[in-house]
Motif scaffolding. Structure first.
Motif, PDB file in Angstrom:
ATOM      1  N   ALA A  24      -4.568   2.635  -3.395  1.00 13.89           N
ATOM      2  CA  ALA A  24      -4.226   1.365  -2.575  1.00 13.89           C
ATOM      3  C   ALA A  24      -3.264   1.279  -0.991  1.00 13.89           C
ATOM      4  N   HIS A  79      -7.283  -0.604   6.050  1.00  9.24           N
ATOM      5  CA  HIS A  79      -6.895  -1.957   4.205  1.00  9.24           C
ATOM      6  C   HIS A  79      -6.937  -3.359   4.872  1.00  9.24           C
ATOM      7  N   GLY A  93       0.961  -1.532   4.928  1.00  6.62           N
ATOM      8  CA  GLY A  93       0.979  -2.482   3.852  1.00  6.62           C
ATOM      9  C   GLY A  93       3.079  -2.544   3.623  1.00  6.62           C
ATOM     10  N   ALA A 133      -0.289  -0.229  -6.523  1.00  3.89           N
ATOM     11  CA  ALA A 133      -1.147   0.559  -5.241  1.00  3.89           C
ATOM     12  C   ALA A 133      -0.717   2.077  -4.906  1.00  3.89           C
ATOM     13  N   CYS A 187      -0.333   3.449   1.945  1.00  4.57           N
ATOM     14  CA  CYS A 187      -1.061   4.116   2.829  1.00  4.57           C
ATOM     15  C   CYS A 187       0.264   4.445   3.844  1.00  4.57           C
ATOM     16  N   THR A 225       0.651  -0.536  -0.026  1.00  2.00           N
ATOM     17  CA  THR A 225      -0.488  -0.367  -0.150  1.00  2.00           C
ATOM     18  C   THR A 225       0.735   1.332  -0.093  1.00  2.00           C
TER      19      THR A 225
END
Length: 160
Positions: free
Chosen positions: A160, A39, A60, A155, A10, A8
């Motif tokens: 994501a 997530h 992630g 991602a 994130c 990810t």
């Protein structure tokens, strides 16, 4: 040698950890995945013990201790095949051919994205290993690093 993957983009701290224990003495952990609350759906495809123990890292992050072939299989099953409908098994086990087919699919009607360019780069590395112009261990490390970068770029493109 563990491989760091980022699935990810994130920046939230993780709240869930999925850890799969290894079955061999020399590798007590196969992988460890950390995801945030938003997530946690990504963890559904990863098997292992789920807990909040050790959470707080970045969402992630996957620390993967498995052998090269198993990590590539994971990339293919969880990311490359869903993205491109291609895998090495569709090309007589040839990873480079699968990556080139993915590149062609992603660029068929549009300019190459960062993900497509990264796939083509990994294909060139895989070809260099096969041709013997890159030593096996170093080439495999480059393949895994480039696959991880491609997965992270994807991602980011998907949000994501």
């Amino acid at each position: 040698m563990p491989v760091l993957r980022q699935i990810t983009t994130c920046t939230e701290p993780s709240t869930v950890v999925i850890e799969r224990r290894g079955r061999t003495r020399d590798r007590p952990v196969d992988y460890r995945l950390e995801v945030c609350r938003r997530h946690r759906w990504l963890a559904e495809t990863w098997t292992g013990r789920r807990s909040a123990d050790g959470a707080g890292g970045r969402c992630g992050i996957v620390t993967d201790h498995r052998p090269f072939a198993r990590i590539v299989e994971s990339h293919v099953a969880l990311w490359l095949r869903p993205l491109t409908a291609n895998g090495p098994e569709d090309h007589d086990g040839d990873l480079a051919a699968a990556l080139r087919a993915g590149y062609e699919l992603l660029t068929a009607d549009r300019e190459p994205t960062g993900v497509a360019i990264a796939l083509e780069h990994v294909a060139r590395i895989a070809d260099a290993i096969t041709a013997g112009t890159l030593p096996l261990a170093e080439g495999q490390a480059q393949v895994l690093a480039a696959l991880s970068a491609a997965e992270t770029l994807d991602a980011g493109a998907r949000g994501a």
